[in-house]
Design an enzyme around this catalytic site. Structure first.
Site, mmCIF file in Angstrom:
data_model
loop_
_atom_site.group_PDB
_atom_site.id
_atom_site.type_symbol
_atom_site.label_atom_id
_atom_site.label_comp_id
_atom_site.label_asym_id
_atom_site.label_seq_id
_atom_site.Cartn_x
_atom_site.Cartn_y
_atom_site.Cartn_z
ATOM 1 N N HIS A 174 3.214 31.033 17.536
ATOM 2 C CA HIS A 174 1.769 30.739 17.504
ATOM 3 C C HIS A 174 1.221 30.869 18.927
ATOM 4 C CE1 HIS A 174 -1.976 29.371 16.156
ATOM 5 N NE2 HIS A 174 -1.679 28.163 15.702
ATOM 6 N N CYS A 199 -1.442 20.080 17.887
ATOM 7 C CA CYS A 199 -2.177 21.301 17.538
ATOM 8 C C CYS A 199 -3.084 21.107 16.327
ATOM 9 C CB CYS A 199 -1.210 22.462 17.312
ATOM 10 S SG CYS A 199 0.079 22.135 16.103
#
Length: 357
Positions: free
Chosen positions: A182, A314
C-alpha cells in the site's frame, strides 16, 4: 524542509523479479516484486512521450532523492490548496481512470478529490464495471484505458494484477493498494511524520499488528530511507521474508521482528497499528482476536514509548480491538491528519508520475 544532506547512491537497475509469497488466506494469493525492481518504464508497449516515465507500484522503485522530491511536492501542493489558490491547476484537461476491485471510500475520495482540486477529472470504475480476468483481459483493459486517460489508479486484491496492468499500460499506473503493499498510504504517513516531528529519517517506527500490506510498504521505505523499523506481531503473522531481506540488503534503514509489543515500543517515535483482520479475512477475525492478545495499542503501550511519540492508524479503525478509543482520541494521535494527507501525498505522487512536478 528539503532533502537531508546525506546522499544515497542506491539505484535500481536490474530486471523485474517475482517471488511467491506465503499465503495466509485465500484472498492473499499474490506475487511480490523482490529486489531489483527497475525504476524505469517497464511496459511492453512503447510509452507515449507526453506522459511521465514512472509507474508508482512500490516505494523502493524510486531513489531516496525521488521520494523526498515527491514529499516536497506534496507539501507545497498542500500549501497551495490550503491557501485556496485557484490558479494552481496542473492537471487541467487531464483524466484519470480509478479501478476498484477492492472497495474503499477513503481511497476513492482522496484520489478523486485531489485530482479534481488540481484541475483534472477522475472516473470511477467499480467492481461491477471492471472485472479482471473475467469480462476482459487485464492487458486489454490496460491498453484501452491508456488511450483515454493520462493516468490509471488501481486498488486491487492480487498484486500480479497491478503488475500486468502496468506492464501493458502506456500511461502511468498508480498502486492504490494490493494485498501485498500500500505505497500511497505510507507516503501519506511519511508526510505526516515529517510535518509533526520535522524528520522521517533517524526515527524509530514500531508497527504493532499483522505483518500485512502496510508492513510491506514500510519495509520498502526502510530500504530507501535510514530509519529503524520494528514489526511487533504474534508468531505466525510476520511480514514476507523476502521483503524483510530487501531492508537488510539496502544499507539504508534497519528492520527487525519482535513478538513482545511492550518491549518493542520502548523509545519509539511512532506507534502504528492496523486492523487485525483485513478486508477478505473477516472469517478469521475471531481466531485472530485470540492470537493478537497483548498487541492492542492502549494507553499503557503509548506510555511505554517516548512522550512525544505519535499514534498512527491507516483507518478504518476497530476501536476496542487493535486500539482503544482513548488512544485514537488522545493527544498523541495524528490519524485524521494522516487521513487528510492521503490526498496531498497522492497529489505529489501523481504529479511526479506525469512529469509535472
Amino acid at each position: 524542509m528539503s532533502l537531508p544532506d546525506q546522499r544515497s547512491s542506491l539505484q535500481l537497475s536490474t530486471p523485474l523479479l517475482r517471488t511467491d509469497l506465503r499465503t495466509r488466506s485465500k484472498t492473499c494469493q499474490h506475487k511480490a516484486v523482490q529486489a531489483g525492481q527497475t525504476a524505469s518504464w517497464t511496459g511492453k508497449e512503447t510509452p507515449d512521450p507526453k506522459y511521465g516515465k514512472h509507474h508508482f507500484l512500490h516505494i523502493d522503485d524510486f531513489s531516496r532523492e525521488e521520494l523526498w522530491a515527491m514529499l516536497e511536492t506534496a507539501r507545497k501542493t498542500k500549501e497551495k490548496l490550503k491557501a485556496n489558490d485557484q490558479s494552481y491547476k496542473p492537471l487541467a484537461g487531464k483524466t484519470m481512470s480509478m479501478i476498484f476491485t477492492k472497495p474503499s471510500s477513503r481511497t476513492r475520495i482522496s484520489f478523486e478529490t485531489g485530482f479534481f482540486k488540481l484541475g483534472g477529472h477522475a472516473v470511477y470504475l467499480g467492481p461491477d464495471t471492471i472485472q479482471f480476468g473475467k469480462r476482459e483481459a487485464t492487458k486489454d483493459i490496460a491498453r484501452v484505458l491508456s488511450g483515454y486517460n493520462e493516468l490509471i489508479m488501481a486498488r486491487l486484491f492480487a498484486h500480479e494484477d497491478i503488475m500486468e496492468l502496468a506492464q501493458y499500460a502506456t500511461c502511468p499506473v498508480v498502486n492504490g493498494l494490493t494485498d501485498y503493499n500500500h505505497p500511497c498510504q505510507i507516503m501519506a504517513d511519511a508526510l505526516t511524520i515529517w510535518e509533526k516531528l520535522g524528520r522521517v529519517e533517524d526515527t524509530k517506527i514500531v508497527y504493532v499488528g499483522d505483518g500485512n500490506n502496510i508492513t510491506h510498504s514500510w519495509l520498502r521505505l526502510a530500504a530507501r530511507l535510514p530509519f529503524e523499523f520494528v514489526c511487533a506481531c504474534p508468531e505466525g503473522f510476520e511480514p514476507d521474508a523476502a521483503t524483510m531481506q530487501l531492508v537488510q540488503d539496502s544499507g539504508a534503514g534497519t528492520a527487525v521482528i519482535s513478538h513482545d509489543a511492550m518491549d518493542a515500543v520502548k523509545n519509539a517515535d511512532v506507534i502504528y497499528t492496523d486492523v487485525w483482520a483485513s478486508m477478505g479475512m473477516k472469517e478469521e477475525a475471531a481466531a485472530r482476536f485470540k492470537k493478537f492478545q497483548g498487541f492492542q495499542v492502549d494507553e499503557k503501550m503509548m506510555a511505554a514509548a517516548k512522550d512525544t511519540a505519535l499514534f498512527m492508524h491507516c483507518l478504518p479503525a476497530e476501536r476496542g480491538v487493535e486500539t482503544t478509543d482513548a488512544v485514537v482520541e488522545g493527544r498523541q494521535s495524528v490519524v485524521f491528519q494522516q487521513a487528510e494527507n492521503r490526498m496531498h501525498a497522492q497529489n505529489g505522487v501523481m504529479l511526479h508520475c506525469l512529469g509535472l512536478a
